[in-house]
Design an enzyme around this catalytic site. Structure first.
Site, short mmCIF file in Angstrom:
data_model
loop_
_atom_site.label_atom_id
_atom_site.label_comp_id
_atom_site.label_asym_id
_atom_site.label_seq_id
_atom_site.Cartn_x
_atom_site.Cartn_y
_atom_site.Cartn_z
N SER A 143 51.18 -22.25 -4.64
CA SER A 143 49.84 -22.17 -5.21
C SER A 143 49.47 -23.56 -5.69
O SER A 143 50.36 -24.39 -5.93
CB SER A 143 49.85 -21.21 -6.42
OG SER A 143 48.66 -21.36 -7.18
N TYR A 156 53.47 -17.21 -14.30
CA TYR A 156 53.13 -17.48 -12.89
C TYR A 156 53.24 -18.98 -12.58
O TYR A 156 53.82 -19.38 -11.58
CB TYR A 156 51.72 -16.97 -12.64
CG TYR A 156 51.18 -17.12 -11.24
CD1 TYR A 156 51.58 -16.26 -10.22
CD2 TYR A 156 50.23 -18.10 -10.94
CE1 TYR A 156 51.05 -16.38 -8.94
CE2 TYR A 156 49.70 -18.23 -9.66
CZ TYR A 156 50.12 -17.37 -8.66
OH TYR A 156 49.59 -17.49 -7.41
C1 BGC Z 1 46.11 -17.43 -8.40
C2 BGC Z 1 44.71 -16.96 -8.56
C3 BGC Z 1 43.77 -18.12 -8.91
C4 BGC Z 1 43.96 -19.25 -7.94
C5 BGC Z 1 43.12 -20.49 -8.28
C6 BGC Z 1 46.13 -18.56 -7.42
O1 BGC Z 1 47.44 -19.02 -7.27
O2 BGC Z 1 46.91 -16.36 -7.90
O3 BGC Z 1 44.67 -15.97 -9.56
O4 BGC Z 1 42.43 -17.69 -8.84
O5 BGC Z 1 45.32 -19.62 -7.89
O6 BGC Z 1 43.23 -20.86 -9.61
#
Ligand code: BGC
Length: 255
Positions: A143, A156
């Site tokens: 991410s 996360y």
């Molecule tokens: C998350 C989302 C978020 C996006 C951008 C992703 O990794 O799971 O919840 O909207 O990143 O911030």
């Protein structure tokens, strides 16, 4: 096509980004093991879609937060298709809780599903790739938050930050075996993980405004990157992350 005779495992493969990846790798002619935890009907529908593309797939119910279940995925790939060439550690969850509120259970679950699964998925797939010879690809779906703090989603961010270092460190360790380890870092993608934002017009407007490209990604736009990374064209990429985020990480508009 580019991935003919290759075998890929996609964790969290029956929905969201994982489903798009399974379809893209099949479109490139790989055979696929679709890992899923819930919704066997969606998995069966995906198996039929893949069959229509002329490829084979099997759905395997496995909880990737458990090492024995990750082994089950690799064993299924070997017994059905004879090998594993591409491991996509995609399964992921988030709790959207801050450091002040996150419970031990939430913490453990987020770390196990996102990070532990990628660590042992890498280990178990790499052992098989070394045994069969010829190298392989391990693709970690991380991410923008592997690097970019997201207040209110602390565990996360920790898990994705861990995946960043897993990609880099395992990439170095496995390089002598020609096993390439690469991360793909999406920004905001139109998938079930973002449903609460997508269903709230004000929040969605704010999010779109913060993305230089002005919109969330379609899952296929992430899957295209994975398709490239799985193929011959990406033979010199390892121990790094490719961000596919519409520019959000460098945006000057705050969320
Ligand atoms: C998350 C989302 C978020 C996006 C951008 C992703 O990794 O799971 O919840 O909207 O990143 O911030």
């Amino acid at each position: 096509m580019t991935l003919k005779d290759k075998v890929a495992i996609v964790t969290g493969g029956n929905s969201g980004i994982g489903k798009a990846i399974a379809l893209e790798l099949a479109r490139l002619d790989a055979n696929i093991v679709i890992d899923y935890l819930v919704d066997p009907t969606a998995t069966e529908a995906l198996e039929r879609e893949i069959a229509e593309l002329g490829d084979q797939s099997i759905g395997v119910e496995a909880d990737v937060s458990k090492i024995a279940d990750l082994q089950k995925l690799v064993d299924a790939a070997v017994s059905r298709f004879g090998r594993v060439d591409i491991m996509v550690n995609n399964a992921g969850i988030e709790t959207r809780t801050s450091v002040l509120d996150t419970t031990e259970n939430q913490y453990n679950k987020v770390m196990d599903v996102n990070l532990k699964s990628a660590f042992f998925g890498t280990q178990i797939a790499a052992r098989q790739m070394i045994k069969q010879g010829g190298g392989g690809r391990i693709i970690n779906i991380t991410s923008v938050h592997e690097d970019w703090p997201m207040p209110g989603n602390t565990a996360y961010c920790l898990a994705k930050g861990g995946m960043r270092m897993l990609t880099r460190t395992a990439g170095l360790e496995l390089a002598p075996h020609n096993i390439l380890v690469v991360g793909v870092g999406p920004g905001a993608v139109a998938t079930p993980i973002n449903l609460s934002t997508m269903n709230d017009p004000a929040k969605l407007k704010q999010l779109d405004a913060a993305i230089p490209l002005g919109r969330m990604a379609r899952p296929e736009e992430i899957a295209n990157v994975v398709g490239f990374l799985a193929g011959d064209g990406a033979s010199y990429l390892t121990a790094t992350t490719i961000f596919a985020d519409g520019g959000i990480m460098h945006s000057s508009v705050g969320l």
